[in-house]
Write an enzyme that holds these catalytic residues in place. Sequence first.
Site, PDB file in Angstrom:
ATOM      1  N   GLU A   1       0.886   8.247  -3.533  1.00 25.27           N
ATOM      2  CA  GLU A   1       1.735   7.847  -2.419  1.00 25.27           C
ATOM      3  C   GLU A   1       2.982   8.723  -2.317  1.00 25.27           C
ATOM      4  OE1 GLU A   1       1.075   5.444   0.032  1.00 25.27           O
ATOM      5  OE2 GLU A   1      -0.889   5.665  -0.880  1.00 25.27           O
TER       6      GLU A   1
ATOM      7  N   HIS B   1       0.846  -1.194   0.000  1.00 25.04           N
ATOM      8  CA  HIS B   1       0.000   0.000   0.000  1.00 25.04           C
ATOM      9  C   HIS B   1       0.881   1.242   0.000  1.00 25.04           C
ATOM     10  CE1 HIS B   1      -3.630   2.379   1.857  1.00 25.04           C
ATOM     11  NE2 HIS B   1      -3.040   3.007   0.871  1.00 25.04           N
TER      12      HIS B   1
ATOM     13  N   HIS C   1       3.019  10.956   0.913  1.00 25.17           N
ATOM     14  CA  HIS C   1       3.889  10.335   1.918  1.00 25.17           C
ATOM     15  C   HIS C   1       5.372  10.414   1.559  1.00 25.17           C
ATOM     16  CE1 HIS C   1       0.275   8.867   3.793  1.00 25.17           C
ATOM     17  NE2 HIS C   1      -0.069   8.220   2.701  1.00 25.17           N
TER      18      HIS C   1
END
Length: 207
Positions: free
Chosen positions: A72, A23, A76
Amino acid sequence: LYFCFPQMSDHDCQDPPEYWTIHGLWPDKTEECNRTWHFNVTEIKDLMSDMRRYWPDVLHSSLNRTQFWKHEWEKHGTCAATLPVLNSQKKYFGKALELYQHVDLNSCLLKAGIKPSSSYYQMTAIKEALTRFYGVTPKIQCLPPEEGEKAQTIGQIEFCFTKELQLRNCTALKGDSDPMQADLKLGTEELSVCSDTLPTYYPSQVQ
Protein backbone atom coordinates in the site's frame (compact mmCIF):
# COMPACT_ATOMS: atom_id res chain seq x y z
CA LEU A 1 -12.77 -0.57 4.07
CA TYR A 2 -13.26 -4.21 3.38
CA PHE A 3 -14.57 -7.41 4.79
CA CYS A 4 -13.05 -10.88 4.63
CA PHE A 5 -15.27 -13.93 4.57
CA PRO A 6 -14.39 -17.45 5.79
CA GLN A 7 -15.76 -18.99 2.61
CA MET A 8 -12.73 -17.59 0.74
CA SER A 9 -10.95 -20.77 1.73
CA ASP A 10 -8.05 -20.28 -0.70
CA HIS A 11 -6.99 -17.25 1.36
CA ASP A 12 -5.87 -16.77 4.92
CA CYS A 13 -9.38 -15.99 6.10
CA GLN A 14 -9.93 -18.78 8.62
CA ASP A 15 -9.83 -16.34 11.53
CA PRO A 16 -10.98 -13.01 10.08
CA PRO A 17 -11.74 -9.96 12.19
CA GLU A 18 -15.45 -9.56 12.85
CA TYR A 19 -15.43 -5.94 11.75
CA TRP A 20 -14.64 -3.81 8.72
CA THR A 21 -10.92 -3.16 8.29
CA ILE A 22 -8.82 -0.79 6.18
CA HIS A 23 -7.79 -1.67 2.64
CA GLY A 24 -5.92 1.52 1.87
CA LEU A 25 -5.83 5.26 1.39
CA TRP A 26 -5.62 5.85 -2.33
CA PRO A 27 -4.97 9.05 -4.26
CA ASP A 28 -6.44 9.25 -7.77
CA LYS A 29 -3.04 8.34 -9.22
CA THR A 30 -2.88 4.57 -8.94
CA GLU A 31 0.72 3.80 -9.86
CA GLU A 32 3.85 3.94 -7.75
CA CYS A 33 5.06 7.51 -7.74
CA ASN A 34 8.48 7.14 -6.14
CA ARG A 35 9.97 3.69 -6.60
CA THR A 36 13.02 4.61 -4.53
CA TRP A 37 11.01 5.47 -1.40
CA HIS A 38 10.84 2.04 0.20
CA PHE A 39 8.63 0.97 3.06
CA ASN A 40 10.31 0.97 6.47
CA VAL A 41 8.22 -0.61 9.21
CA THR A 42 10.24 1.06 11.97
CA GLU A 43 8.76 4.42 10.91
CA ILE A 44 5.30 3.25 12.01
CA LYS A 45 6.29 1.33 15.14
CA ASP A 46 4.19 3.69 17.31
CA LEU A 47 1.12 2.78 15.24
CA MET A 48 1.71 -0.97 15.31
CA SER A 49 -1.07 -2.04 17.69
CA ASP A 50 -3.69 -0.07 15.72
CA MET A 51 -2.22 -1.23 12.40
CA ARG A 52 -2.48 -4.88 13.43
CA ARG A 53 -6.03 -4.41 14.62
CA TYR A 54 -7.56 -2.15 11.98
CA TRP A 55 -5.34 -2.74 8.92
CA PRO A 56 -4.58 -6.48 9.03
CA ASP A 57 -3.52 -8.50 6.02
CA VAL A 58 -6.41 -10.94 5.99
CA LEU A 59 -5.69 -12.31 2.52
CA HIS A 60 -2.04 -13.34 2.58
CA SER A 61 0.00 -15.25 5.10
CA SER A 62 3.33 -13.70 5.88
CA LEU A 63 5.61 -14.13 8.86
CA ASN A 64 5.66 -10.53 9.98
CA ARG A 65 2.37 -9.42 8.39
CA THR A 66 3.88 -6.28 6.90
CA GLN A 67 3.69 -7.18 3.17
CA PHE A 68 0.26 -5.62 2.75
CA TRP A 69 1.41 -2.31 4.29
CA LYS A 70 4.53 -2.33 2.13
CA HIS A 71 2.39 -2.79 -0.99
CA GLU A 72 0.00 0.00 0.00
CA TRP A 73 2.83 2.41 0.77
CA GLU A 74 4.83 1.73 -2.38
CA LYS A 75 1.84 1.78 -4.73
CA HIS A 76 -0.37 4.45 -3.11
CA GLY A 77 1.44 6.11 -0.22
CA THR A 78 4.30 7.38 -2.35
CA CYS A 79 1.69 9.16 -4.51
CA ALA A 80 -0.37 10.41 -1.58
CA ALA A 81 2.80 11.95 -0.12
CA THR A 82 2.49 14.92 -2.49
CA LEU A 83 0.07 16.26 0.17
CA PRO A 84 1.95 17.73 3.15
CA VAL A 85 -0.47 16.07 5.56
CA LEU A 86 0.55 12.64 4.15
CA ASN A 87 4.20 13.24 3.29
CA SER A 88 5.80 10.57 5.47
CA GLN A 89 5.06 6.94 6.19
CA LYS A 90 3.97 7.76 9.73
CA LYS A 91 1.65 10.53 8.51
CA TYR A 92 0.19 8.37 5.71
CA PHE A 93 -0.63 5.36 7.88
CA GLY A 94 -1.56 7.50 10.89
CA LYS A 95 -3.99 9.62 8.86
CA ALA A 96 -5.59 6.52 7.32
CA LEU A 97 -6.18 5.14 10.83
CA GLU A 98 -7.61 8.51 11.89
CA LEU A 99 -10.01 8.59 8.91
CA TYR A 100 -11.06 5.01 9.66
CA GLN A 101 -11.96 5.98 13.23
CA HIS A 102 -13.74 9.11 12.02
CA VAL A 103 -15.86 7.24 9.47
CA ASP A 104 -16.64 4.52 12.05
CA LEU A 105 -18.38 2.32 9.50
CA ASN A 106 -18.90 -0.56 11.91
CA SER A 107 -21.11 1.41 14.29
CA CYS A 108 -22.85 3.27 11.46
CA LEU A 109 -24.05 0.01 9.89
CA LEU A 110 -25.16 -1.35 13.27
CA LYS A 111 -27.09 1.84 14.04
CA ALA A 112 -28.80 1.52 10.65
CA GLY A 113 -29.78 -2.07 11.51
CA ILE A 114 -27.50 -3.48 8.80
CA LYS A 115 -25.68 -6.49 10.18
CA PRO A 116 -24.55 -9.91 8.97
CA SER A 117 -27.61 -11.96 8.25
CA SER A 118 -28.76 -15.11 6.48
CA SER A 119 -31.42 -13.08 4.69
CA TYR A 120 -30.78 -10.63 1.86
CA TYR A 121 -30.63 -6.86 1.80
CA GLN A 122 -31.60 -4.51 -1.00
CA MET A 123 -28.51 -2.60 -2.16
CA THR A 124 -30.55 0.60 -2.47
CA ALA A 125 -31.49 0.34 1.24
CA ILE A 126 -27.82 -0.02 2.25
CA LYS A 127 -26.85 2.94 0.06
CA GLU A 128 -29.65 5.09 1.43
CA ALA A 129 -28.68 4.30 5.03
CA LEU A 130 -25.03 5.21 4.40
CA THR A 131 -25.91 8.39 2.52
CA ARG A 132 -28.31 9.43 5.28
CA PHE A 133 -25.63 8.87 7.93
CA TYR A 134 -22.64 10.44 6.15
CA GLY A 135 -24.31 12.99 3.90
CA VAL A 136 -22.29 11.61 0.96
CA THR A 137 -22.54 8.52 -1.23
CA PRO A 138 -19.75 5.96 -0.85
CA LYS A 139 -18.91 3.35 -3.50
CA ILE A 140 -20.01 -0.15 -2.50
CA GLN A 141 -18.29 -3.09 -4.13
CA CYS A 142 -19.43 -6.70 -4.24
CA LEU A 143 -18.42 -10.16 -5.27
CA PRO A 144 -20.78 -11.14 -8.11
CA PRO A 145 -23.18 -14.05 -7.59
CA GLU A 146 -21.56 -17.48 -7.74
CA GLU A 147 -22.84 -19.81 -10.43
CA GLY A 148 -26.41 -20.79 -9.67
CA GLU A 149 -26.73 -18.11 -7.00
CA LYS A 150 -28.87 -14.99 -7.29
CA ALA A 151 -27.24 -12.73 -4.70
CA GLN A 152 -24.10 -10.61 -4.75
CA THR A 153 -21.94 -10.44 -1.62
CA ILE A 154 -20.91 -7.11 -0.14
CA GLY A 155 -17.10 -6.94 0.07
CA GLN A 156 -15.77 -3.39 0.18
CA ILE A 157 -17.07 0.09 0.95
CA GLU A 158 -14.99 2.92 -0.48
CA PHE A 159 -15.23 6.43 0.95
CA CYS A 160 -13.98 9.37 -1.08
CA PHE A 161 -12.26 12.45 0.30
CA THR A 162 -11.21 15.82 -1.00
CA LYS A 163 -7.54 16.83 -0.87
CA GLU A 164 -8.44 18.48 2.44
CA LEU A 165 -9.55 15.00 3.58
CA GLN A 166 -13.21 15.96 3.89
CA LEU A 167 -15.80 13.36 2.87
CA ARG A 168 -17.25 13.86 -0.61
CA ASN A 169 -19.48 11.87 -2.95
CA CYS A 170 -17.79 9.05 -4.81
CA THR A 171 -18.49 9.66 -8.47
CA ALA A 172 -18.27 6.91 -11.08
CA LEU A 173 -15.18 7.08 -13.24
CA LYS A 174 -15.33 7.24 -17.04
CA GLY A 175 -17.06 4.16 -18.37
CA ASP A 176 -17.66 3.01 -14.76
CA SER A 177 -14.33 1.23 -14.75
CA ASP A 178 -12.46 1.22 -11.49
CA PRO A 179 -8.64 1.24 -11.45
CA MET A 180 -8.70 0.04 -7.84
CA GLN A 181 -10.83 -2.97 -8.63
CA ALA A 182 -7.97 -5.33 -9.42
CA ASP A 183 -6.24 -4.33 -6.20
CA LEU A 184 -8.33 -6.83 -4.25
CA LYS A 185 -8.70 -10.12 -6.06
CA LEU A 186 -10.44 -12.76 -4.02
CA GLY A 187 -9.61 -16.18 -5.43
CA THR A 188 -10.65 -15.93 -9.06
CA GLU A 189 -13.22 -13.23 -8.33
CA GLU A 190 -12.71 -9.50 -8.45
CA LEU A 191 -14.77 -6.97 -6.59
CA SER A 192 -16.83 -4.66 -8.76
CA VAL A 193 -19.41 -1.94 -8.14
CA CYS A 194 -22.51 -3.58 -6.68
CA SER A 195 -25.66 -3.89 -8.76
CA ASP A 196 -28.62 -1.91 -7.41
CA THR A 197 -31.04 -4.62 -8.54
CA LEU A 198 -29.47 -7.83 -7.21
CA PRO A 199 -30.29 -9.04 -3.70
CA THR A 200 -27.26 -8.50 -1.48
CA TYR A 201 -25.76 -10.91 0.99
CA TYR A 202 -23.91 -9.62 4.07
CA PRO A 203 -22.90 -12.96 5.55
CA SER A 204 -22.05 -13.78 9.10
CA GLN A 205 -18.43 -14.50 10.00
CA VAL A 206 -19.47 -17.87 11.43
CA GLN A 207 -19.19 -20.76 9.00
